[in-house]
Design an enzyme around this catalytic site. Structure first.
Site, PDB file in Angstrom:
ATOM      1  N   LYS A  64       0.851  -1.191   0.000  1.00  0.00           N
ATOM      2  CA  LYS A  64       0.000   0.000   0.000  1.00  0.00           C
ATOM      3  C   LYS A  64       0.888   1.242   0.000  1.00  0.00           C
ATOM      4  CE  LYS A  64      -4.290   0.997   2.464  1.00  0.00           C
ATOM      5  NZ  LYS A  64      -4.854   0.992   3.828  1.00  0.00           N
ATOM      6  N   LEU A  65       0.636   2.113  -0.962  1.00  0.00           N
ATOM      7  CA  LEU A  65       1.455   3.322  -1.120  1.00  0.00           C
ATOM      8  C   LEU A  65       0.568   4.559  -1.081  1.00  0.00           C
ATOM      9  CD1 LEU A  65       3.512   2.290  -4.315  1.00  0.00           C
ATOM     10  CD2 LEU A  65       4.272   2.119  -1.933  1.00  0.00           C
TER      11      LEU A  65
END
Ligand code: E4P
Length: 215
Positions: free
Chosen positions: A83-84
């Site tokens: 997750k960015l």
């Protein structure tokens, strides 16, 4: 629509999984911190429990740092999704990690332009935060509807993951809008089962049955 659970609490995940309707899990640094347990162990345990994607968020905010953390997470389990944050560096890191075969969930999406960037960068998931938009008097669900149209127009493969869900109506509206996934807190999953007419109807059925069989 796929159901993910939005928590890092193992018991909540285990219970939701036992229902047989769970497709994946999302976590974030706040949810991990709330549990007070080591990050890596927590994520690995969740990945073993659930047969579906588990989002694990980087804490680096620069491109190189995101790549380093993302590549490391991807070695922890087969079902890890990195997750960015949806920033310039995040989009760039998404493009790179995706090209290496790593699945990416772009988080903290609050606009259609950001959602377009996520799709262009090849993200597996784009996570618009609808509850946080509602909190500032903007219609979060309208953003989901916009992204559905945009992604359909160009046949983007990125899945819309409705996040920051606060109540069952958000889930219904996300499903009606055509969101691919909703990530739902355990409390909201519980609320989705409830209807007073179901309870009342069941009570009546059972008491009628008892009366008829006691004659
Ligand atoms: C999920 O990916 C998000 O981190 C989460 O839904 C955020 O929810 P919140 O706005 O209730 O913190």
């Amino acid at each position: 629509m796929k159901f993910f659970i939005d928590t890092a609490n193992f018991n909540e995940i285990h219970e939701a999984n036992a229902l047989g309707i769970l497709d994946g899990v999302t976590t974030n640094p706040s949810l991990i911190a709330k549990e007070g347990k080591p990050f890596k162990e927590t994520i690995i345990a969740i990945c073993k429990e659930v047969n579906g994607p588990v989002s694990s968020e980087v804490v680096a905010i620069d491109y190189e740092g995101m790549l380093k953390e993302g590549r490391d997470y991807a070695t922890w389990a087969k079902n890890i999704v990195v997750k960015l944050p949806t920033t310039r560096d995040g989009i760039k890191a998404c493009k790179q990690l995706t090209s290496e075969g790593i699945k990416v969930n772009m988080t903290l999406v609050f606009s259609a332009t950001q959602a377009l960037l996520c799709a262009k960068a090849g993200a597996t998931y784009c996570s618009p935060f609808i509850g946080r938009l509602d909190d500032i008097a903007q219609d979060g669900m309208e953003l989901i509807r916009e992204i559905v149209v945009i992604y359909e127009n160009y046949d983007y493969k990125t899945e819309i993951l409705t996040a920051s869900v606060r109540h069952p109506l958000h889930v219904v509206q996300a499903a009606m809008a055509g969101s691919h996934v909703a990530t739902i807190p355990a409390k909201v999953i519980d609320q989705m089962f409830k209807h007073p007419l179901t309870d009342k109807g069941l009570e009546t059925f059972l008491s009628d049955w008892k009366k008829a069989n006691s004659k």
